[in-house]
Design a protein around this motif. Structure first.
Motif, PDB file in Angstrom:
ATOM      1  N   GLU A 197     -11.377 -34.655  35.061  1.00 17.02           N
ATOM      2  CA  GLU A 197     -10.831 -36.097  35.041  1.00 17.02           C
ATOM      3  C   GLU A 197     -11.886 -36.804  34.426  1.00 17.02           C
ATOM      4  O   GLU A 197     -13.540 -36.928  34.327  1.00 17.02           O
ATOM      5  CB  GLU A 197     -11.007 -36.179  36.465  1.00 17.02           C
ATOM      6  CG  GLU A 197      -9.629 -35.558  37.001  1.00 17.02           C
ATOM      7  CD  GLU A 197      -9.595 -35.633  38.769  1.00 17.02           C
ATOM      8  OE1 GLU A 197     -10.837 -36.709  39.183  1.00 17.02           O
ATOM      9  OE2 GLU A 197      -8.414 -35.117  39.686  1.00 17.02           O
ATOM     10  N   GLY A 247      -5.154 -32.200  39.214  1.00 19.99           N
ATOM     11  CA  GLY A 247      -4.565 -31.510  40.022  1.00 19.99           C
ATOM     12  C   GLY A 247      -3.869 -31.337  39.371  1.00 19.99           C
ATOM     13  O   GLY A 247      -2.882 -30.386  39.102  1.00 19.99           O
ATOM     14  N   PRO A 248      -2.708 -32.082  39.350  1.00 12.77           N
ATOM     15  CA  PRO A 248      -1.154 -32.121  39.333  1.00 12.77           C
ATOM     16  C   PRO A 248      -1.595 -31.299  37.645  1.00 12.77           C
ATOM     17  O   PRO A 248      -0.714 -30.528  37.287  1.00 12.77           O
ATOM     18  CB  PRO A 248      -0.845 -33.599  38.291  1.00 12.77           C
ATOM     19  CG  PRO A 248      -1.599 -34.891  39.746  1.00 12.77           C
ATOM     20  CD  PRO A 248      -2.832 -33.445  40.204  1.00 12.77           C
ATOM     21  N   CYS A 291      -8.392 -35.232  31.796  1.00  8.72           N
ATOM     22  CA  CYS A 291      -6.996 -35.836  31.992  1.00  8.72           C
ATOM     23  C   CYS A 291      -7.732 -36.821  32.928  1.00  8.72           C
ATOM     24  O   CYS A 291      -8.765 -36.834  33.529  1.00  8.72           O
ATOM     25  CB  CYS A 291      -5.963 -34.772  32.824  1.00  8.72           C
ATOM     26  SG  CYS A 291      -6.357 -33.904  33.708  1.00  8.72           S
ATOM     27  N   GLU A 292      -6.411 -37.561  33.433  1.00  2.32           N
ATOM     28  CA  GLU A 292      -6.606 -38.543  34.676  1.00  2.32           C
ATOM     29  C   GLU A 292      -6.667 -37.954  35.749  1.00  2.32           C
ATOM     30  O   GLU A 292      -7.496 -38.297  36.675  1.00  2.32           O
ATOM     31  CB  GLU A 292      -6.024 -39.695  34.325  1.00  2.32           C
ATOM     32  CG  GLU A 292      -6.569 -40.955  33.559  1.00  2.32           C
ATOM     33  CD  GLU A 292      -5.611 -42.025  33.676  1.00  2.32           C
ATOM     34  OE1 GLU A 292      -5.465 -42.288  34.926  1.00  2.32           O
ATOM     35  OE2 GLU A 292      -5.460 -43.604  32.861  1.00  2.32           O
ATOM     36  N   GLN A 293      -5.573 -36.655  36.116  1.00  4.83           N
ATOM     37  CA  GLN A 293      -5.483 -36.468  37.467  1.00  4.83           C
ATOM     38  C   GLN A 293      -5.702 -34.525  37.289  1.00  4.83           C
ATOM     39  O   GLN A 293      -4.684 -34.158  36.316  1.00  4.83           O
ATOM     40  CB  GLN A 293      -4.631 -36.487  37.912  1.00  4.83           C
ATOM     41  CG  GLN A 293      -4.308 -38.152  38.529  1.00  4.83           C
ATOM     42  CD  GLN A 293      -2.955 -38.579  39.006  1.00  4.83           C
ATOM     43  OE1 GLN A 293      -2.190 -38.536  38.438  1.00  4.83           O
ATOM     44  NE2 GLN A 293      -3.472 -38.602  40.645  1.00  4.83           N
ATOM     45  N   GLU A 348     -10.083 -26.205  42.791  1.00  6.81           N
ATOM     46  CA  GLU A 348      -9.434 -27.363  42.913  1.00  6.81           C
ATOM     47  C   GLU A 348     -10.349 -27.950  43.686  1.00  6.81           C
ATOM     48  O   GLU A 348     -10.802 -28.021  44.972  1.00  6.81           O
ATOM     49  CB  GLU A 348      -8.247 -27.756  42.711  1.00  6.81           C
ATOM     50  CG  GLU A 348      -7.895 -28.872  43.218  1.00  6.81           C
ATOM     51  CD  GLU A 348      -5.826 -29.326  42.754  1.00  6.81           C
ATOM     52  OE1 GLU A 348      -6.051 -30.955  43.129  1.00  6.81           O
ATOM     53  OE2 GLU A 348      -5.407 -28.586  43.223  1.00  6.81           O
ATOM     54  N   ALA A 377      -0.580 -34.989  30.607  1.00  2.00           N
ATOM     55  CA  ALA A 377      -1.542 -35.843  30.167  1.00  2.00           C
ATOM     56  C   ALA A 377      -1.467 -36.550  28.566  1.00  2.00           C
ATOM     57  O   ALA A 377      -2.472 -37.400  28.631  1.00  2.00           O
ATOM     58  CB  ALA A 377      -2.996 -35.454  30.425  1.00  2.00           C
ATOM     59  N   GLU A 399     -13.354 -31.644  43.907  1.00  2.00           N
ATOM     60  CA  GLU A 399     -13.572 -33.567  42.803  1.00  2.00           C
ATOM     61  C   GLU A 399     -14.091 -33.610  41.770  1.00  2.00           C
ATOM     62  O   GLU A 399     -15.273 -32.740  41.523  1.00  2.00           O
ATOM     63  CB  GLU A 399     -15.439 -34.299  43.737  1.00  2.00           C
ATOM     64  CG  GLU A 399     -15.097 -35.231  43.516  1.00  2.00           C
ATOM     65  CD  GLU A 399     -16.077 -35.876  44.217  1.00  2.00           C
ATOM     66  OE1 GLU A 399     -16.225 -37.657  44.137  1.00  2.00           O
ATOM     67  OE2 GLU A 399     -16.749 -35.802  45.202  1.00  2.00           O
TER      68      GLU A 399
END
Length: 235
Positions: free
Chosen positions: A171, A135-136, A131-133, A152, A227, A154
């Motif tokens: 990510e 956390g969400p 995914c790109e992000q 959670e 995502a 880097e």
């Protein structure tokens, strides 16, 4: 918790070949098979499914134009022996890896990692989602599956629960999301999430950020997570 993670499913044009590869590599046992679907189980009941996809376009990791979308991590007691066995069964070494893990592709092209660990035999550790992000997306699946976010940081996140297959989110810059059912943007994997009442569950998953996709059957409906990864609610 809206549903229970029931099955991790891999797309392949060769059902018997890919199911046989993982059965031999990880000691999985066939639970069900037909012309479109094979289901394997671990000793603790974790379910790995294989779905026939005749138009499957394999990943070409690390080429971002042909992303893996998801991958499996397996714990192994002896890295060198496990890699040798995987290659004997039809796996291919891929670039990357480190002192404690090795990256390979299964016979359908899906990358997977063998990870050195203090275990007696090869065991499934987690499924990792690109995914790109992170956390969400971790929080979306935390609400969906009832797993707490246990890490959670880097570049990634993880949700996990004792006795369950962990889910990791990694990510990827400019992640190229699936566009199911377009074969040019394949899903590669999907998750089946079991619910008691789909009519009650659907508004909740949509409120979390899921999208309804075309496709449903007598006991399943298709959605996409935030995502773009397809998943099914099954009952």
């Amino acid at each position: 918790m809206i549903g229970e993670l029931k099955t991790v499913v891999l797309d392949t044009p060769d059902l018997k070949g890919l199911a046989g590869f993982y059965a031999e590599l990880a000691g999985l046992v066939e639970h069900y098979a037909d012309d479109e679907w094979i289901l394997l189980k671990t000793a603790d009941g974790t379910r790995i499914g294989f779905q026939r996809a005749d138009d499957h376009v394999p990943p070409r990791w690390p080429d971002p134009a042909y992303p893996q979308q998801m991958h499996l991590d397996l714990r192994v007691p002896d890295m060198a022996a496990a890699v040798e066995r995987a290659v004997e069964l039809g796996a291919t070494r891929l670039p990357g890896g480190g002192d404690t893990f090795t990256v390979l592709a299964d016979p359908a092209g899906h990358p997977f990692c063998l990870c050195q660990a203090d275990v007696d035999s090869v065991a499934l550790a987690d499924v990792a989602i690109d995914c790109e992000q992170a956390g969400p997306l971790a929080r979306f699946y935390s609400e969906l599956l009832g797993f707490p976010v246990t890490w959670e940081g880097e570049g990634g996140a993880m949700i996990s629960k004792e006795g369950k297959l962990a889910v990791i989110f990694q990510e990827i810059a400019e992640h190229r999301a699936p566009r199911w059912p377009d074969p040019a943007y394949p899903q590669q994997f999907h998750l089946d999430v079991e619910v008691a009442d789909v009519e009650e569950a659907e508004p909740k998953v949509l409120a979390l950020g899921a999208t309804r996709l075309p496709g449903e059957g007598d006991n399943w409906r298709v959605y996409a997570d935030p995502a773009g990864h397809p998943f099914c609610l099954v009952w």
